[in-house]
Design an enzyme around this catalytic site. Sequence first.
Site, PDB file in Angstrom:
ATOM      1  N   CYS A  70      -6.722  -5.524   2.504  1.00  0.00           N
ATOM      2  CA  CYS A  70      -5.531  -5.420   2.428  1.00  0.00           C
ATOM      3  C   CYS A  70      -6.118  -3.755   0.972  1.00  0.00           C
ATOM      4  O   CYS A  70      -6.836  -4.328  -0.407  1.00  0.00           O
ATOM      5  CB  CYS A  70      -5.012  -5.586   1.476  1.00  0.00           C
ATOM      6  SG  CYS A  70      -3.345  -5.272   0.309  1.00  0.00           S
ATOM      7  N   CYS A 180      -4.538   2.493   4.520  1.00  0.00           N
ATOM      8  CA  CYS A 180      -3.393   0.635   4.192  1.00  0.00           C
ATOM      9  C   CYS A 180      -2.991  -0.153   5.585  1.00  0.00           C
ATOM     10  O   CYS A 180      -3.385   0.732   6.618  1.00  0.00           O
ATOM     11  CB  CYS A 180      -1.822   1.294   4.044  1.00  0.00           C
ATOM     12  SG  CYS A 180      -0.466  -0.067   4.183  1.00  0.00           S
TER      13      CYS A 180
HETATM   14  N1  DGL Z   1      -1.633  -3.475   3.564  1.00  0.00           N
HETATM   15  C1  DGL Z   1      -1.572  -2.840   2.266  1.00  0.00           C
HETATM   16  C2  DGL Z   1      -2.702  -2.135   2.299  1.00  0.00           C
HETATM   17  O1  DGL Z   1      -3.465  -1.746   2.669  1.00  0.00           O
HETATM   18  C3  DGL Z   1      -0.236  -2.496   2.553  1.00  0.00           C
HETATM   19  C4  DGL Z   1       0.263  -2.623   1.202  1.00  0.00           C
HETATM   20  C5  DGL Z   1       1.163  -3.207   0.582  1.00  0.00           C
HETATM   21  O2  DGL Z   1       1.220  -4.668   0.214  1.00  0.00           O
HETATM   22  O3  DGL Z   1       2.079  -2.589  -0.422  1.00  0.00           O
HETATM   23  O4  DGL Z   1      -2.677  -1.409   1.115  1.00  0.00           O
END
Ligand code: DGL
Length: 256
Positions: A70, A180
Amino acid sequence: MRIGFFDSGIGGLSVLRHAMQHVAATEFLYVADSAHAPYGDQPAEWVKDRSLSIARYLERQGVDALVIACNTATALAAGAIREAVNIPVIAMEPAIKPAVAQTRTGRVAVLATATTLASSRYRDLCRRYAAEVELFEYAPHHWVAQIEQGVHLEPGYASALEEELSAIRQQGVDTWVLACTHFPFIRAQLASVVGPAVNIIDPAPAVSAQLARRLPAIARVQDAVRVNLMTSGDLVRVSEQAGRFLGMGLKAEPFS
Ligand code: DGL
């Protein structure tokens, strides 16, 4: 060999899917904190504490390495996690450097959460590598929630994206950075909107390569791997989404 992954939700499966094909491991443990996605909408201190507690949980499960799958958790908690655990930690890095190497128009779009775009980690990367290119940054938080809920699978999603991205597309951007981990879930829709001449960079291969470098050498990638999926969100929905995305039957266990 067991490797732990976590994300605010199902997004980090885009990194796991690549690792399953390229990194030798017998078991992957994946925590999808879907009850709290998007992390970008949560207070920074909360995300840091939550990420730390998931990382500690995975370490207690005996994983040999941890992937912070993430970008937002990486921006807010990678430093604290590295101090807190005694296993190799692999974190996300927006693919600014490869994007700068690949662009011919000198115009690059970066899709990420506002937290990632505001982070010193990201700003440093831009200072170091992107001084000569023009960056178009966009933070579509709502995509994270849509992907969690499966809205991206509905017909017409690509047309909505086309309209939403038209202003950036008109700028002559030829390289799009997916910073993301949820966004590779809509890679096909994005590709249909931006067209075949445009690069879309998913960081998963770079993360897998980094993970493989940090692990002790193993003869080969296992043919059959086990995925132990846990979620704070809806067990049925997360099991279905993950199973469809990874192409295997999965049953998520509750995680609190
Ligand atoms: N998968 C997360 C990232 O890579 C999602 C963002 C979030 O949860 O705000 O930033």
